[in-house]
Design a protein around this motif. Sequence first.
Motif, PDB file in Angstrom:
ATOM      1  N   MET A  75      18.065  47.872  39.869  1.00 55.54           N
ATOM      2  CA  MET A  75      18.841  47.991  38.640  1.00 55.54           C
ATOM      3  C   MET A  75      18.638  46.783  37.739  1.00 55.54           C
ATOM      4  N   ILE A  76      18.696  45.583  38.336  1.00 50.77           N
ATOM      5  CA  ILE A  76      18.529  44.356  37.547  1.00 50.77           C
ATOM      6  C   ILE A  76      17.112  44.278  36.998  1.00 50.77           C
ATOM      7  N   ARG A  77      16.144  44.703  37.787  1.00 59.59           N
ATOM      8  CA  ARG A  77      14.759  44.667  37.319  1.00 59.59           C
ATOM      9  C   ARG A  77      14.552  45.622  36.146  1.00 59.59           C
ATOM     10  N   ASN A  78      15.177  46.789  36.205  1.00 63.03           N
ATOM     11  CA  ASN A  78      15.043  47.727  35.092  1.00 63.03           C
ATOM     12  C   ASN A  78      15.663  47.167  33.820  1.00 63.03           C
ATOM     13  N   VAL A  79      16.813  46.507  33.942  1.00 62.20           N
ATOM     14  CA  VAL A  79      17.457  45.927  32.759  1.00 62.20           C
ATOM     15  C   VAL A  79      16.605  44.799  32.177  1.00 62.20           C
ATOM     16  N   ALA A  80      16.104  43.905  33.035  1.00 63.21           N
ATOM     17  CA  ALA A  80      15.276  42.801  32.547  1.00 63.21           C
ATOM     18  C   ALA A  80      13.977  43.316  31.936  1.00 63.21           C
ATOM     19  N   GLY A  81      13.355  44.286  32.591  1.00 61.43           N
ATOM     20  CA  GLY A  81      12.127  44.842  32.032  1.00 61.43           C
ATOM     21  C   GLY A  81      12.354  45.570  30.728  1.00 61.43           C
ATOM     22  N   SER A  82      13.485  46.255  30.612  1.00 61.66           N
ATOM     23  CA  SER A  82      13.788  46.957  29.357  1.00 61.66           C
ATOM     24  C   SER A  82      14.012  45.977  28.214  1.00 61.66           C
ATOM     25  N   VAL A  83      14.686  44.867  28.490  1.00 65.35           N
ATOM     26  CA  VAL A  83      14.905  43.860  27.446  1.00 65.35           C
ATOM     27  C   VAL A  83      13.579  43.273  26.970  1.00 65.35           C
ATOM     28  N   LEU A  84      12.688  42.956  27.915  1.00 66.28           N
ATOM     29  CA  LEU A  84      11.379  42.420  27.533  1.00 66.28           C
ATOM     30  C   LEU A  84      10.573  43.444  26.740  1.00 66.28           C
ATOM     31  N   ALA A  85      10.635  44.713  27.166  1.00 61.49           N
ATOM     32  CA  ALA A  85       9.876  45.746  26.465  1.00 61.49           C
ATOM     33  C   ALA A  85      10.401  45.965  25.052  1.00 61.49           C
ATOM     34  N   LEU A  86      11.713  46.001  24.890  1.00 59.61           N
ATOM     35  CA  LEU A  86      12.280  46.189  23.545  1.00 59.61           C
ATOM     36  C   LEU A  86      11.982  44.995  22.649  1.00 59.61           C
ATOM     37  N   ALA A  87      12.001  43.796  23.218  1.00 53.70           N
ATOM     38  CA  ALA A  87      11.647  42.616  22.425  1.00 53.70           C
ATOM     39  C   ALA A  87      10.182  42.670  21.999  1.00 53.70           C
ATOM     40  N   GLY A  88       9.308  43.099  22.898  1.00 54.36           N
ATOM     41  CA  GLY A  88       7.901  43.218  22.535  1.00 54.36           C
ATOM     42  C   GLY A  88       7.654  44.277  21.479  1.00 54.36           C
ATOM     43  N   ALA A  89       8.353  45.423  21.579  1.00 54.03           N
ATOM     44  CA  ALA A  89       8.194  46.462  20.565  1.00 54.03           C
ATOM     45  C   ALA A  89       8.700  46.001  19.211  1.00 54.03           C
ATOM     46  N   THR A  90       9.806  45.255  19.202  1.00 55.57           N
ATOM     47  CA  THR A  90      10.338  44.735  17.939  1.00 55.57           C
ATOM     48  C   THR A  90       9.358  43.758  17.284  1.00 55.57           C
ATOM     49  N   ALA A  91       8.774  42.883  18.101  1.00 58.10           N
ATOM     50  CA  ALA A  91       7.807  41.921  17.552  1.00 58.10           C
ATOM     51  C   ALA A  91       6.571  42.640  17.016  1.00 58.10           C
ATOM     52  N   ALA A  92       6.145  43.698  17.699  1.00 59.22           N
ATOM     53  CA  ALA A  92       4.957  44.427  17.236  1.00 59.22           C
ATOM     54  C   ALA A  92       5.237  45.153  15.918  1.00 59.22           C
ATOM     55  N   VAL A  93       6.397  45.771  15.791  1.00 55.69           N
ATOM     56  CA  VAL A  93       6.717  46.487  14.543  1.00 55.69           C
ATOM     57  C   VAL A  93       6.926  45.514  13.389  1.00 55.69           C
ATOM     58  N   TRP A  94       7.449  44.345  13.672  1.00 49.72           N
ATOM     59  CA  TRP A  94       7.695  43.369  12.608  1.00 49.72           C
ATOM     60  C   TRP A  94       6.414  42.662  12.167  1.00 49.72           C
ATOM     61  N   SER A  95       5.398  42.630  13.025  1.00 54.29           N
ATOM     62  CA  SER A  95       4.192  41.860  12.727  1.00 54.29           C
ATOM     63  C   SER A  95       3.453  42.327  11.473  1.00 54.29           C
ATOM     64  N   PRO A  96       3.345  43.632  11.131  1.00 45.45           N
ATOM     65  CA  PRO A  96       2.617  43.998   9.905  1.00 45.45           C
ATOM     66  C   PRO A  96       3.266  43.489   8.617  1.00 45.45           C
ATOM     67  N   PHE A  97       4.507  43.083   8.669  1.00 48.29           N
ATOM     68  CA  PHE A  97       5.184  42.551   7.483  1.00 48.29           C
ATOM     69  C   PHE A  97       5.008  41.041   7.363  1.00 48.29           C
ATOM     70  N   ARG A  98       4.201  40.472   8.236  1.00 46.54           N
ATOM     71  CA  ARG A  98       3.869  39.059   8.182  1.00 46.54           C
ATOM     72  C   ARG A  98       2.394  38.917   7.807  1.00 46.54           C
ATOM     73  N   ALA A  99       1.980  37.682   7.516  1.00 47.87           N
ATOM     74  CA  ALA A  99       0.590  37.429   7.124  1.00 47.87           C
ATOM     75  C   ALA A  99      -0.318  37.540   8.347  1.00 47.87           C
ATOM     76  N   TRP A 100      -1.438  38.257   8.135  1.00 49.73           N
ATOM     77  CA  TRP A 100      -2.392  38.437   9.218  1.00 49.73           C
ATOM     78  C   TRP A 100      -3.649  37.583   9.010  1.00 49.73           C
ATOM     79  N   TYR A 101      -4.157  37.577   7.782  1.00 49.66           N
ATOM     80  CA  TYR A 101      -5.361  36.773   7.547  1.00 49.66           C
ATOM     81  C   TYR A 101      -5.408  36.382   6.064  1.00 49.66           C
ATOM     82  N   ASP A 102      -5.514  35.074   5.865  1.00 53.44           N
ATOM     83  CA  ASP A 102      -5.575  34.516   4.512  1.00 53.44           C
ATOM     84  C   ASP A 102      -4.386  34.963   3.663  1.00 53.44           C
ATOM     85  N   GLY A 103      -3.242  35.022   4.263  1.00 53.55           N
ATOM     86  CA  GLY A 103      -2.033  35.388   3.543  1.00 53.55           C
ATOM     87  C   GLY A 103      -1.854  36.886   3.304  1.00 53.55           C
TER      88      GLY A 103
END
Length: 202
Positions: free
Chosen positions: A1-29
Motif C-alpha cells: 500500500m505504501i509503495r503504491n502511494v509513493a509510486g503514484s506521487v512520483l508518477a503524478l509529479a513526473g506527469a505534471t513536469a512533462a505537461v508543464w515543460s512545453p510552456f518553458r523555453a526549450w532552445y534559444d528561448g
Amino acid sequence: MIRNVAGSVLALAGATAAVWSPFRAWYDGRHGRDYAIDELFTGITDDRSEVIGSILAPFLFAALLTLLGVLLRSRLLVALAGVVVLGFTVLWMVRVGQAEGGLTVGGDGAGLGDGVANALGGGILLLIGALVMSGRSRAPHRVDRPPRHTRPTLDGPSPQDPSTPEPPPAHPRAPSPYAATQTYDVPTGDPEQERRDPPPKS
C-alpha cells in the motif's frame, strides 16, 4: 500500500513536469509549444505551431496514461507514459541537433532551456514511480482438494477413516437342540451283510 502511494506521487509529479515543460523555453528561448509534432519526423523549421498540434500533444497523452495507471495500479501504464515522454524528448533533441549542427547549453537563455530539463526529469520520475509501485495485489489461488482417504490394512479398516462402516460383532453359534447324540450305521445295500450284522436296537 505504501509503495503504491509513493509510486503514484512520483508518477503524478513526473506527469505534471512533462505537461508543464512545453510552456518553458526549450532552445534559444523558443518554447516547446512552438514546435509542431510533425517536425519531429520531417525536420525542425522556424514556423510556429499551434498548441494542440505541438509537442504538448504526446505529453498530454502520457499524462492520461499516468492517471489510468495510478487509478488501476498498473505499473505498465506508468512505465509506458515515461517511455513516451523520454522518447519524444530525445527525438526532439536529435532533430534540433541536426538543424542547428549541434546542441549547446548557455546561461544567457541560449541553447537548451529548462523546458527540456523538465521533460527529461518528468520522464525519469515516471519510470521511478513505476518501479516503486507494487501494482495490484493478487488474491491467493485456493484449490479445493477432495478428502484424503486412507487405505485399509490387513488388520482391518483404519480408525481414522470415518467413511468405513464398522463390522458387526461376531456372535458364537449356539448348538442346535436337535443335534443327534447317537450314531447310526448307514446300510450298505447288501442284504446278506444286513442279515449277518443286524443294526443295534436303540
